[in-house]
Design a protein around this motif. Structure first.
Motif, PDB file in Angstrom:
ATOM      1  N   ALA A 230       0.835  -1.207   0.000  1.00  0.00           N
ATOM      2  CA  ALA A 230       0.000   0.000   0.000  1.00  0.00           C
ATOM      3  C   ALA A 230       0.870   1.258   0.000  1.00  0.00           C
ATOM      4  CB  ALA A 230      -0.929   0.001   1.211  1.00  0.00           C
ATOM      5  N   THR A 231       1.962   1.228   0.740  1.00  0.00           N
ATOM      6  CA  THR A 231       2.872   2.378   0.796  1.00  0.00           C
ATOM      7  C   THR A 231       3.531   2.618  -0.557  1.00  0.00           C
ATOM      8  OG1 THR A 231       3.321   2.005   3.142  1.00  0.00           O
ATOM      9  CG2 THR A 231       4.914   3.344   1.924  1.00  0.00           C
ATOM     10  N   ARG A 232       3.886   1.544  -1.231  1.00  0.00           N
ATOM     11  CA  ARG A 232       4.489   1.670  -2.563  1.00  0.00           C
ATOM     12  C   ARG A 232       3.504   2.322  -3.535  1.00  0.00           C
ATOM     13  NH1 ARG A 232       7.108  -3.211  -2.736  1.00  0.00           N
ATOM     14  NH2 ARG A 232       5.208  -4.245  -3.424  1.00  0.00           N
ATOM     15  N   MET A 233       2.247   1.912  -3.460  1.00  0.00           N
ATOM     16  CA  MET A 233       1.212   2.499  -4.322  1.00  0.00           C
ATOM     17  C   MET A 233       0.995   3.970  -3.981  1.00  0.00           C
ATOM     18  SD  MET A 233      -0.993   1.934  -6.721  1.00  0.00           S
ATOM     19  CE  MET A 233      -2.583   2.345  -7.381  1.00  0.00           C
ATOM     20  N   GLU A 234       0.986   4.278  -2.692  1.00  0.00           N
ATOM     21  CA  GLU A 234       0.802   5.674  -2.259  1.00  0.00           C
ATOM     22  C   GLU A 234       1.919   6.561  -2.802  1.00  0.00           C
ATOM     23  OE1 GLU A 234       0.230   8.060   1.966  1.00  0.00           O
ATOM     24  OE2 GLU A 234       1.586   6.346   1.861  1.00  0.00           O
ATOM     25  N   GLU A 235       3.155   6.099  -2.694  1.00  0.00           N
ATOM     26  CA  GLU A 235       4.298   6.880  -3.169  1.00  0.00           C
ATOM     27  C   GLU A 235       4.250   7.053  -4.689  1.00  0.00           C
ATOM     28  OE1 GLU A 235       7.560   4.639  -1.647  1.00  0.00           O
ATOM     29  OE2 GLU A 235       7.420   5.526   0.384  1.00  0.00           O
ATOM     30  N   TYR A 236       3.791   6.034  -5.381  1.00  0.00           N
ATOM     31  CA  TYR A 236       3.663   6.110  -6.846  1.00  0.00           C
ATOM     32  C   TYR A 236       2.646   7.180  -7.237  1.00  0.00           C
ATOM     33  CZ  TYR A 236       2.643   4.629 -11.647  1.00  0.00           C
ATOM     34  OH  TYR A 236       2.458   4.590 -13.005  1.00  0.00           O
ATOM     35  N   LEU A 237       1.495   7.202  -6.567  1.00  0.00           N
ATOM     36  CA  LEU A 237       0.457   8.194  -6.864  1.00  0.00           C
ATOM     37  C   LEU A 237       0.943   9.610  -6.572  1.00  0.00           C
ATOM     38  CD1 LEU A 237      -2.737   6.426  -5.415  1.00  0.00           C
ATOM     39  CD2 LEU A 237      -2.110   6.665  -7.816  1.00  0.00           C
ATOM     40  N   LYS A 238       1.632   9.783  -5.467  1.00  0.00           N
ATOM     41  CA  LYS A 238       2.104  11.112  -5.087  1.00  0.00           C
ATOM     42  C   LYS A 238       3.196  11.613  -6.021  1.00  0.00           C
ATOM     43  CE  LYS A 238       1.009  11.004  -0.146  1.00  0.00           C
ATOM     44  NZ  LYS A 238       1.572  10.973   1.229  1.00  0.00           N
ATOM     45  N   LYS A 239       4.023  10.686  -6.490  1.00  0.00           N
ATOM     46  CA  LYS A 239       5.143  11.069  -7.347  1.00  0.00           C
ATOM     47  C   LYS A 239       4.692  11.413  -8.762  1.00  0.00           C
ATOM     48  CE  LYS A 239       7.925   7.797  -8.585  1.00  0.00           C
ATOM     49  NZ  LYS A 239       8.962   6.733  -8.510  1.00  0.00           N
ATOM     50  N   LYS A 240       3.743  10.665  -9.288  1.00  0.00           N
ATOM     51  CA  LYS A 240       3.323  10.827 -10.678  1.00  0.00           C
ATOM     52  C   LYS A 240       2.338  11.979 -10.894  1.00  0.00           C
ATOM     53  CE  LYS A 240       5.488   7.457 -12.787  1.00  0.00           C
ATOM     54  NZ  LYS A 240       6.376   7.675 -13.925  1.00  0.00           N
ATOM     55  N   LYS A 241       1.468  12.201  -9.910  1.00  0.00           N
ATOM     56  CA  LYS A 241       0.419  13.230  -9.969  1.00  0.00           C
ATOM     57  C   LYS A 241      -0.673  12.906 -10.984  1.00  0.00           C
ATOM     58  CE  LYS A 241       3.125  17.007  -8.048  1.00  0.00           C
ATOM     59  NZ  LYS A 241       3.550  18.399  -8.200  1.00  0.00           N
ATOM     60  N   ASN A 242      -0.308  12.660 -12.232  1.00  0.00           N
ATOM     61  CA  ASN A 242      -1.286  12.198 -13.225  1.00  0.00           C
ATOM     62  C   ASN A 242      -0.913  10.764 -13.601  1.00  0.00           C
ATOM     63  OD1 ASN A 242      -2.559  14.778 -13.384  1.00  0.00           O
ATOM     64  ND2 ASN A 242      -0.906  15.465 -14.714  1.00  0.00           N
ATOM     65  N   VAL A 253      -9.312  -2.626 -17.819  1.00  0.00           N
ATOM     66  CA  VAL A 253      -9.732  -1.309 -18.309  1.00  0.00           C
ATOM     67  C   VAL A 253      -8.722  -0.280 -17.816  1.00  0.00           C
ATOM     68  CG1 VAL A 253     -12.174  -1.926 -18.333  1.00  0.00           C
ATOM     69  CG2 VAL A 253     -11.199  -0.886 -16.286  1.00  0.00           C
ATOM     70  N   VAL A 254      -8.668   0.828 -18.509  1.00  0.00           N
ATOM     71  CA  VAL A 254      -7.715   1.880 -18.162  1.00  0.00           C
ATOM     72  C   VAL A 254      -8.360   2.878 -17.199  1.00  0.00           C
ATOM     73  CG1 VAL A 254      -6.327   3.791 -19.062  1.00  0.00           C
ATOM     74  CG2 VAL A 254      -6.482   1.645 -20.343  1.00  0.00           C
ATOM     75  N   LEU A 255      -7.653   3.177 -16.139  1.00  0.00           N
ATOM     76  CA  LEU A 255      -8.123   4.156 -15.156  1.00  0.00           C
ATOM     77  C   LEU A 255      -7.142   5.321 -15.121  1.00  0.00           C
ATOM     78  CD1 LEU A 255      -9.780   5.163 -12.693  1.00  0.00           C
ATOM     79  CD2 LEU A 255      -8.350   3.687 -11.270  1.00  0.00           C
ATOM     80  N   ASN A 256      -7.645   6.511 -15.418  1.00  0.00           N
ATOM     81  CA  ASN A 256      -6.814   7.719 -15.365  1.00  0.00           C
ATOM     82  C   ASN A 256      -7.200   8.545 -14.142  1.00  0.00           C
ATOM     83  OD1 ASN A 256      -5.335   7.463 -17.918  1.00  0.00           O
ATOM     84  ND2 ASN A 256      -7.355   7.675 -18.859  1.00  0.00           N
ATOM     85  N   ILE A 257      -6.204   8.918 -13.357  1.00  0.00           N
ATOM     86  CA  ILE A 257      -6.437   9.779 -12.193  1.00  0.00           C
ATOM     87  C   ILE A 257      -5.583  11.024 -12.362  1.00  0.00           C
ATOM     88  CG2 ILE A 257      -6.451   9.935  -9.676  1.00  0.00           C
ATOM     89  CD1 ILE A 257      -6.405   6.913  -9.554  1.00  0.00           C
ATOM     90  N   GLN A 258      -6.241  12.160 -12.377  1.00  0.00           N
ATOM     91  CA  GLN A 258      -5.546  13.435 -12.573  1.00  0.00           C
ATOM     92  C   GLN A 258      -5.329  14.142 -11.229  1.00  0.00           C
ATOM     93  OE1 GLN A 258      -4.535  14.229 -15.743  1.00  0.00           O
ATOM     94  NE2 GLN A 258      -5.458  12.264 -16.333  1.00  0.00           N
ATOM     95  N   ASN A 259      -4.240  14.865 -11.149  1.00  0.00           N
ATOM     96  CA  ASN A 259      -3.945  15.699  -9.978  1.00  0.00           C
ATOM     97  C   ASN A 259      -4.023  14.907  -8.674  1.00  0.00           C
ATOM     98  OD1 ASN A 259      -3.781  18.046 -11.680  1.00  0.00           O
ATOM     99  ND2 ASN A 259      -6.023  18.103 -11.686  1.00  0.00           N
ATOM    100  N   THR A 260      -3.307  13.799  -8.606  1.00  0.00           N
ATOM    101  CA  THR A 260      -3.350  12.967  -7.400  1.00  0.00           C
ATOM    102  C   THR A 260      -2.816  13.694  -6.169  1.00  0.00           C
ATOM    103  OG1 THR A 260      -1.186  12.034  -7.981  1.00  0.00           O
ATOM    104  CG2 THR A 260      -3.150  10.807  -8.685  1.00  0.00           C
TER     105      THR A 260
END
Length: 271
Positions: A230-242, A253-260
């Motif tokens: 879970a921590t690895r996923m959290e760091e990935y989201l924070k680092k990438k932002k989009n 299916v593809v999931l796009n998350i903007q401005n994480t």
């Protein structure tokens, strides 16, 4: 306990009864409790104009209501009498046997059985079944997979009851540092992201009894690894932002998350 249903072959081979026989057995006990409660209420209604909580508790304690005496005639609805005898054989003990009472919470005196707590029986049964299944690596992996899937469905149902408008995604896949990563469940609600990791392995019986070595192993397999993922996923989201993720079981299916970086992220581990 319905998780054990697909393993009827294991139950018949090891215990000479199926999980449905055990569940039928416990249902009969619950019915017996219900009948006794109705009888008690009739007695109290004849003695008191109004039955308060205090009166009910006082009489339950006086009658030692939690101590249920029964014999094989209590289970007339169970057609397979051999299965019934094998259930009682597995979970009953008497003064002549060297069985631990906590493992065998039904006490036998002559032809009468005494059960102090249906909750204790259900808890110990699950623990004993899991302990025996884990002796077989193939069965252990199969059970862990089914339990993990069950926990996913259970978790989704709970979330949908609490957060009705939440978006829930399964089996998230992403790539980081040239390695394939995954996450069990991702929940998006308003400006909140829940990262949920689920582990289906059970704690070993020896861990529950206080073995530091095996308890540490179980904590590592069930809790620390979930936290690490879970921590690895959290760091990935924070680092990438989009971010672009792939999710789903059979068809991805593809999931796009903007401005994480604008989301509040919470990690949850379930076992």
């Amino acid at each position: 306990l319905n998780l054990f249903d697909p393993m009827s072959g294991f139950f018949v081979e090891n215990y000479e009864f199926k999980i449905k026989d055990f569940l039928h057995f416990t249902k009969c006990i619950q019915v017996e409790y219900s009948v006794r409660m109705q009888e008690l209420k009739k007695v109290l209604n004849s003695k008191y104009k109004e039955i308060s909580q205090e009166i009910l508790v006082e009489n339950l304690l006086e009658l030692d209501f939690c101590m249920l005496n029964f014999n094989e005639e209590t289970f007339v609805e169970i057609k397979d009498k051999n299965a019934l005898k094998n259930v009682l054989k597995k979970f009953a003990t008497n003064e002549d046997e060297e069985k631990r009472f906590e493992d065998n919470p039904i006490y036998k005196i002559n032809d009468t059985y005494i059960l102090t707590s249906i909750v204790t029986l259900m808890y110990r049964a699950k623990s004993i079944f899991e302990m025996d299944i884990h002796k077989d690596k193939r069965l252990s992996n199969e059970y862990a997979s089914k339990k993990g899937k069950y926990l996913e469905i259970f978790t989704e149902n709970v979330i949908r009851r609490i957060l009705k408008d939440a978006e829930i995604f399964y089996n998230i896949e992403y790539r980081e540092n040239k390695q394939d990563r995954e996450c069990d469940l991702l929940v998006i609600y308003d400006q909140i992201i829940l990262i949920i990791e689920i582990k289906g392995r059970a704690f070993k019986d020896i861990s529950k009894k206080g073995s530091k070595k095996y308890l540490q192993q179980d904590l590592n397999d069930n809790i620390y690894k979930a936290y690490e993922q879970a921590t690895r996923m959290e760091e990935y989201l924070k680092k990438k932002k989009n971010v672009t993720l792939r999710c789903g079981e059979k068809e991805k299916v593809v999931l796009n998350i903007q401005n994480t970086d604008k989301f509040r992220i919470f990690k949850i581990g379930i076992t």
